[in-house]
Design a protein around this motif. Structure first.
Motif, PDB file in Angstrom:
ATOM      1  N   LYS A   1       0.589  -1.454   0.091  1.00  0.00           N
ATOM      2  CA  LYS A   1       0.399   0.213   0.353  1.00  0.00           C
ATOM      3  C   LYS A   1       0.842   1.407   0.330  1.00  0.00           C
ATOM      4  O   LYS A   1       0.717   2.189  -0.409  1.00  0.00           O
TER       5      LYS A   1
ATOM      6  N   LYS B   1       2.516   1.706  -3.571  1.00  0.00           N
ATOM      7  CA  LYS B   1       1.300   2.160  -4.448  1.00  0.00           C
ATOM      8  C   LYS B   1       1.202   3.911  -4.196  1.00  0.00           C
ATOM      9  O   LYS B   1       1.107   4.261  -5.345  1.00  0.00           O
TER      10      LYS B   1
ATOM     11  N   ALA C   1       2.307   6.491  -6.304  1.00  0.00           N
ATOM     12  CA  ALA C   1       1.335   7.209  -7.953  1.00  0.00           C
ATOM     13  C   ALA C   1       1.965   9.139  -7.411  1.00  0.00           C
ATOM     14  O   ALA C   1       1.800  10.030  -7.853  1.00  0.00           O
TER      15      ALA C   1
ATOM     16  N   PHE D   1      -4.275   4.062 -11.622  1.00  0.00           N
ATOM     17  CA  PHE D   1      -5.264   5.000 -10.299  1.00  0.00           C
ATOM     18  C   PHE D   1      -5.995   4.191  -9.856  1.00  0.00           C
ATOM     19  O   PHE D   1      -6.701   3.761  -9.231  1.00  0.00           O
ATOM     20  N   ALA D   2      -7.649   3.607 -11.124  1.00  0.00           N
ATOM     21  CA  ALA D   2      -8.588   3.517 -10.740  1.00  0.00           C
ATOM     22  C   ALA D   2      -8.556   2.053 -10.649  1.00  0.00           C
ATOM     23  O   ALA D   2      -9.284   1.079 -10.019  1.00  0.00           O
TER      24      ALA D   2
ATOM     25  N   LEU E   1      -5.323   2.192  -7.270  1.00  0.00           N
ATOM     26  CA  LEU E   1      -5.233   2.985  -6.106  1.00  0.00           C
ATOM     27  C   LEU E   1      -7.026   2.561  -5.356  1.00  0.00           C
ATOM     28  O   LEU E   1      -6.930   2.785  -4.458  1.00  0.00           O
ATOM     29  N   ALA E   2      -7.458   3.451  -6.375  1.00  0.00           N
ATOM     30  CA  ALA E   2      -8.992   2.898  -6.130  1.00  0.00           C
ATOM     31  C   ALA E   2      -9.653   2.139  -5.436  1.00  0.00           C
ATOM     32  O   ALA E   2      -9.247   1.205  -6.103  1.00  0.00           O
ATOM     33  N   PRO E   3     -10.146   1.851  -4.007  1.00  0.00           N
ATOM     34  CA  PRO E   3     -10.878   0.590  -3.811  1.00  0.00           C
ATOM     35  C   PRO E   3     -11.912   0.441  -4.582  1.00  0.00           C
ATOM     36  O   PRO E   3     -12.832   1.391  -5.632  1.00  0.00           O
ATOM     37  N   GLY E   4     -12.602  -0.737  -5.023  1.00  0.00           N
ATOM     38  CA  GLY E   4     -13.112  -1.698  -5.226  1.00  0.00           C
ATOM     39  C   GLY E   4     -12.752  -2.412  -6.586  1.00  0.00           C
ATOM     40  O   GLY E   4     -14.151  -3.377  -6.972  1.00  0.00           O
TER      41      GLY E   4
ATOM     42  N   ARG F   1      -7.861  -6.750 -10.972  1.00  0.00           N
ATOM     43  CA  ARG F   1      -6.102  -6.131 -11.314  1.00  0.00           C
ATOM     44  C   ARG F   1      -5.005  -7.350 -11.241  1.00  0.00           C
ATOM     45  O   ARG F   1      -4.384  -6.762 -12.559  1.00  0.00           O
TER      46      ARG F   1
END
Length: 353
Positions: A192, A195, A199, A253-254, A257-260, A266
Motif C-alpha cells: 500500500k 502504491k 502515484a 489509479f482506477a 489504487l482506488a478501492p472497489g 487487477r
C-alpha cells in the motif's frame, strides 16, 4: 495456556519476503468474566514470538513458522508454588466483568537480502542508475546555463524555451523512471505504501511535464514572429508520450489504487499496465533524444565540428540512453522482482473477506 495458544504449533507460510520485518498485533482473548471457576487458574499468556525460519533448499519459497510460548518450565513450577496467590489475583480481576485479556504476537523474518547475490547486484545497479540520472540532470542544467543563456520567463520567449528540456529531463525521464523502479528499489515497504509512492512520484512528474509543455508553446507563440507548433517528429512522439503517461496514470489509479476493483481485474490489467508504462518511458526517451538533437542543430554554432556545447548535449543524450537501459533492465529482470511480504498477504486476505 493450552486452551488459548498451543505450544510448538508448526505451520507452513510464504517466505518470499527478502527482508527483516516485524508485525505486532493485539489478539483479544476471552473476557475474564466468561471463565468458569474450574478454569480460574488460566492466566493471560505473555507475548508470543513467531519466527519465520529460513526455507531449506528442497522447499522453494516456503518456510516453517514455529509458534512457541515464552513460558518456561520454571513458570509451571512457580504456578504450583504460588497457586494461592494467583487465585487471589484472579478473584480481584473477576470483579471487573468488562476486562479482556490481550496478548501480543510478533512476527519476524530472517534477512536474506545481504546474502542473496542477486539482491547485492541489484543494489549496486540501482545506486548506479540514480547517479547517472542525477548526472544527467546536472549536465542538462549546465548546458542550459553555460551555452543556452540560462532560464527566463514569458518576457523572453526564446530563453523561456530552456525550461522545456530541463523540466522534461527531470519529470518525464528521471522521475518517470524512478516511479517505475519504486516497487523494486524500496521492496521492504508495504504494498500500500509503495502504491502511494508510485502515484505521488507520477504526480510530480506530471506537473513538471505540464510546465515544460507550457514553456515550449510560449516560446513559439509569444515571439514577435511566432513559430509553428507540432510540425516535427519530436513534437509528435513527445505529445504521444505525454498522452500515454496521462492515460496510464488514470487507468492505474482506477484499477490499483482506488478501492472497489476486484482482485481478478487487477491481476488481468497488471501486465498491460506494466507494458505500456515501460513503453511510454522508452517513448519519452526517444522523443527527448530527437528534441535535444533538433535544438543542437538549430542553436549550436558549428555543430559539425563538435564544440564544447555539442559535446555536452551529446553526453546528455548518452546518459538518457544509459539511464533508460538500466531502468528497463532492473524492472524486467525476474531475479530482482519484489516478493510479497507477510503483511501484504494479511491485508489482501482481509480485503477479500
Amino acid at each position: 495456556m493450552s486452551t488459548v495458544i498451543n505450544d510448538d504449533v508448526e505451520k507452513n507460510a510464504n517466505n518470499e519476503n527478502t527482508h527483516t520485518s516485524t508485525l505486532t498485533v493485539e489478539i483479544p482473548i476471552i473476557p475474564i468474566s466468561a471463565i468458569s471457576n474450574e478454569h480460574a487458574d488460566i492466566i493471560a499468556s505473555p507475548p508470543v514470538t513467531v519466527t519465520v525460519a529460513e526455507a531449506s533448499k528442497d522447499t522453494t519459497d516456503t518456510a516453517a513458522i514455529v509458534v512457541k510460548s515464552n513460558n518456561s518450565e520454571n513458570n509451571n513450577n512457580n504456578n504450583n508454588a504460588n497457586l494461592q496467590q494467583d487465585q487471589q489475583q484472579q478473584q480481584q480481576q473477576q470483579q471487573n466483568t468488562n476486562t479482556t485479556i490481550t496478548t501480543t504476537m510478533t512476527i519476524s523474518s530472517k534477512d536474506k537480502m545481504d546474502t542473496d547475490p542477486a539482491m547485492a547486484n541489484f543494489k549496486v545497479l540501482f545506486v548506479l542508475t540514480q547517479l547517472i540520472g542525477l548526472t544527467m540532470i546536472v549536465l542538462m542544467g549546465c548546458w542550459i546555463g553555460v551555452h543556452m543563456g540560462g532560464l527566463a520567463g514569458t518576457s523572453n520567449p526564446s530563453i523561456e524555451f530552456n525550461w522545456h528540456p530541463l523540466l522534461m529531463t527531470i519529470g518525464l525521464i528521471f522521475l518517470y523512471g524512478n516511479a517505475i523502479l519504486v516497487y523494486r528499489g524500496f521492496r521492504s515497504l508495504r504494498k500500500k505504501t509503495l502504491k502511494l509512492c508510485h502515484a505521488a512520484v507520477h504526480v510530480v512528474a506530471f506537473v513538471l511535464t505540464v510546465l515544460a509543455l507550457v514553456a515550449v508553446f510560449d516560446s513559439h507563440n509569444l515571439r514577435s514572429e511566432p513559430i509553428p507548433n507540432m510540425y516535427s517528429l519530436h513534437s509528435w512522439l513527445g505529445l504521444a508520450a505525454v498522452i500515454m503517461f496521462c492515460l496510464q496514470y488514470v487507468a492505474g489509479f482506477a484499477a490499483f489504487l482506488a478501492p472497489g476493483a476486484k482482485q481478478s481485474v487487477r491481476a488481468a490489467l497488471l501486465p498491460i499496465h506494466v507494458y505500456f508504462g515501460l513503453f511510454g518511458f522508452i517513448l519519452a526517451i526517444a522523443a527527448a533524444l530527437m528534441g535535444i538533437t533538433e535544438k543542437a542543430i538549430f542553436s549550436v554554432k558549428d555543430y559539425s565540428n563538435l564544440p564544447s556545447s555539442g559535446v555536452m548535449v551529446n553526453l546528455c543524450g548518452v546518459l538518457y540512453v544509459i539511464f533508460g537501459a538500466l531502468v528497463v533492465y532492473l524492472v524486467t529482470n525476474p531475479n530482482y522482482k519484489r516478493k510479497p511480504l507477510p503483511e501484504d498477504t494479511v491485508l489482501l486476505t482481509s480485503a477479500n473477506d
